[in-house]
Design an enzyme around this catalytic site. Sequence first.
Site, PDB file in Angstrom:
ATOM      1  N   LYS A 145      17.355 -25.114   4.734  1.00  0.00           N
ATOM      2  CA  LYS A 145      18.658 -25.101   5.421  1.00  0.00           C
ATOM      3  C   LYS A 145      19.549 -26.196   4.848  1.00  0.00           C
ATOM      4  O   LYS A 145      19.100 -27.322   4.614  1.00  0.00           O
ATOM      5  CB  LYS A 145      18.471 -25.332   6.925  1.00  0.00           C
ATOM      6  N   HIS A 151      10.919 -22.526   6.043  1.00  0.00           N
ATOM      7  CA  HIS A 151      12.299 -22.197   5.680  1.00  0.00           C
ATOM      8  C   HIS A 151      13.304 -23.192   6.255  1.00  0.00           C
ATOM      9  O   HIS A 151      14.437 -23.263   5.786  1.00  0.00           O
ATOM     10  CB  HIS A 151      12.652 -20.750   6.069  1.00  0.00           C
ATOM     11  N   GLU A 168      16.489 -21.868  21.504  1.00  0.00           N
ATOM     12  CA  GLU A 168      16.737 -20.465  21.161  1.00  0.00           C
ATOM     13  C   GLU A 168      17.062 -19.689  22.434  1.00  0.00           C
ATOM     14  O   GLU A 168      16.558 -20.024  23.514  1.00  0.00           O
ATOM     15  CB  GLU A 168      15.499 -19.845  20.518  1.00  0.00           C
ATOM     16  N   ARG A 181       0.816  -1.213   0.000  1.00  0.00           N
ATOM     17  CA  ARG A 181       0.000   0.000   0.000  1.00  0.00           C
ATOM     18  C   ARG A 181       0.854   1.268   0.000  1.00  0.00           C
ATOM     19  O   ARG A 181       0.395   2.318  -0.442  1.00  0.00           O
ATOM     20  CB  ARG A 181      -0.910   0.013   1.237  1.00  0.00           C
ATOM     21  N   LYS A 200      12.237 -21.047  24.030  1.00  0.00           N
ATOM     22  CA  LYS A 200      12.839 -19.705  24.003  1.00  0.00           C
ATOM     23  C   LYS A 200      13.613 -19.499  25.297  1.00  0.00           C
ATOM     24  O   LYS A 200      13.314 -20.134  26.313  1.00  0.00           O
ATOM     25  CB  LYS A 200      11.740 -18.640  23.947  1.00  0.00           C
ATOM     26  N   LYS A 229       4.489 -18.724   6.214  1.00  0.00           N
ATOM     27  CA  LYS A 229       3.882 -19.284   7.421  1.00  0.00           C
ATOM     28  C   LYS A 229       3.288 -18.156   8.258  1.00  0.00           C
ATOM     29  O   LYS A 229       3.715 -17.009   8.055  1.00  0.00           O
ATOM     30  CB  LYS A 229       4.917 -20.077   8.203  1.00  0.00           C
ATOM     31  N   ASP A 233       4.092 -22.653  16.750  1.00  0.00           N
ATOM     32  CA  ASP A 233       5.143 -21.843  16.120  1.00  0.00           C
ATOM     33  C   ASP A 233       6.310 -22.702  15.624  1.00  0.00           C
ATOM     34  O   ASP A 233       6.931 -22.376  14.624  1.00  0.00           O
ATOM     35  CB  ASP A 233       5.644 -20.803  17.139  1.00  0.00           C
ATOM     36  N   HIS A 280       8.296 -26.677  11.696  1.00  0.00           N
ATOM     37  CA  HIS A 280       9.733 -26.939  11.548  1.00  0.00           C
ATOM     38  C   HIS A 280      10.151 -28.298  12.135  1.00  0.00           C
ATOM     39  O   HIS A 280      10.845 -29.083  11.485  1.00  0.00           O
ATOM     40  CB  HIS A 280      10.561 -25.852  12.238  1.00  0.00           C
TER      41      HIS A 280
END
Length: 484
Positions: free
Chosen positions: A182, A178, A216, A51, A331, A148, A235, A240
Amino acid sequence: MVATTIPVDAFDLVIIGGTGDLSRRKILPGLFRRMCAGQMPDTARVIGASRSDMDKAGFQAFVRKALEEFAGETQCDDGAVDRFLELIDYETLDVFADDGWKRLKKKLRPDVIRSVYFSVGPSLFGEIARKLSAHGVTDDHSRIVVEKPFGHDLETAKELNAELRACFKEEQIYRIDHYLGKETVQNLMAVRFGNALFEPLWNAQHVDHVQITVAETVSVDGRGAYYDKSGAMRDMVQNHIMQLLCLTAMEPPSKYGADAVRDEKLKVIRALEPVAMDEVVRGQYSAGGDIADYLTHSENPKSKTESFIAMKVKIANWRWAGTPFYIRTGKRLRKRMSEIAIVFKDPPHSIFDGDFNRKGNVLVIRLQPDEGMTLRVTIKEPGPGGMRLTEVPLDMTFAEALGDQVAFMPDAYERLIMDVIRGDQTLFMRGDEVEAAWNWVDPIIDAWQSANDTPSEYDANGSGPEDSLMLLHREGRRWREIKS
Ligand code: NAP
């Protein structure tokens, strides 16, 4: 120069959401790097659309800045940025309004393959598909790339599949995960099916268990509102980790091709047993150092969303019956580490005296950091003094083994975008695969919701909740250490 530099034919690539974060960080720098590697023809065209009211020159300035920030180390010469900008164009377009689509159509060439990257929020995917089709922006040869998350559960994934399939054939739809782009993930297939050494041992008879870890260090700060509706299960696991599990567990496909590989992955998902509540551990990080706890990052002060999950997964087929796959992701863990570890059974009998504790071989496929593979083997400790045994890693870090080729290795997005352009769907998820994954995940989430399950707290910078350790301890196994 790396081997993936076979040039592709002329193409038009439209990035809907060209001014967004993904486009700036990954898609545009990725295309630039491919051009520098000699893969993109100068007849390629990349058209941003969103936009934001800007002209071609404005978008070119945006692209230049994105490359400065995110292109990283490349094989480019001095004039490369200017050459890349010549391929760039822009169209102001609101997905919901007709005029932008008409203008966009006029910009596209009739004689080249058109691909359209949906780099916008998922609520726009269906509308974009309808508008592309209604305005004849795409044809039967065009390709669409869908980001995703692909649905929030089975029902929404089915709805989205139906919306896309109403306008496009399955062969035209490229659903991105993704992780599949890898290098090491693809290497998993090369290792399994390119060597005679591993495959005969790759089954329940020889493998004690498999561990898949995606750890992570980041928190959910900045994406709390999104993450709170998703959690680690939606997630990371549904997409994944499920892909990693499929590639590790699948039967050898008859050839390396889109449907052959995806058929085998689908069979794995369909063979997954339902997961019992006591075989799943959910966690939520607590405060640590100067990092706030999960609830501070969430908009809901009573949120029960998990930022960590560990599970025991069983695959009900001949190859894997009796060999569990343990998966975990979270996480704010101690280190950033992603790996697949194949833990082989102990040798059946020891011919050596002494107190050496026999340990099975472990093959570790590291996704990050230091992409590579390690095989733990037992050898004789050097020197005199009898037959003492010790363990050593046979280590192959790709950066060391492959030198320069690794420095310029395409990142996951780069590779996947070029696969779209080439028309290769092998590393993209098929619609039935995504639905099967949700079909397995949904009952697990439903069970937590019915039980009003509260995730266990875990320390920031740790390795997850205590009960996740117990998941393995009670079966006489232990997680591999989370370390870089
Ligand atoms: P973003 O930064 O919010 O960008 C969204 C883009 O969509 C902007 O260019 C925006 O530009 C455009 N847009 C929004 N509404 C529009 C409309 N009605 N018509 C036309 N354009 C519109 O989002 P993002 O982070 O790039 O994410 C894009 C997609 O990639 C999402 O599905 C996300 O889940 C996925 N993804 C992103 C990342 C990442 O690293 N960012 C990683 C994995 C997956 P205007 O406001 O100018 O219209």
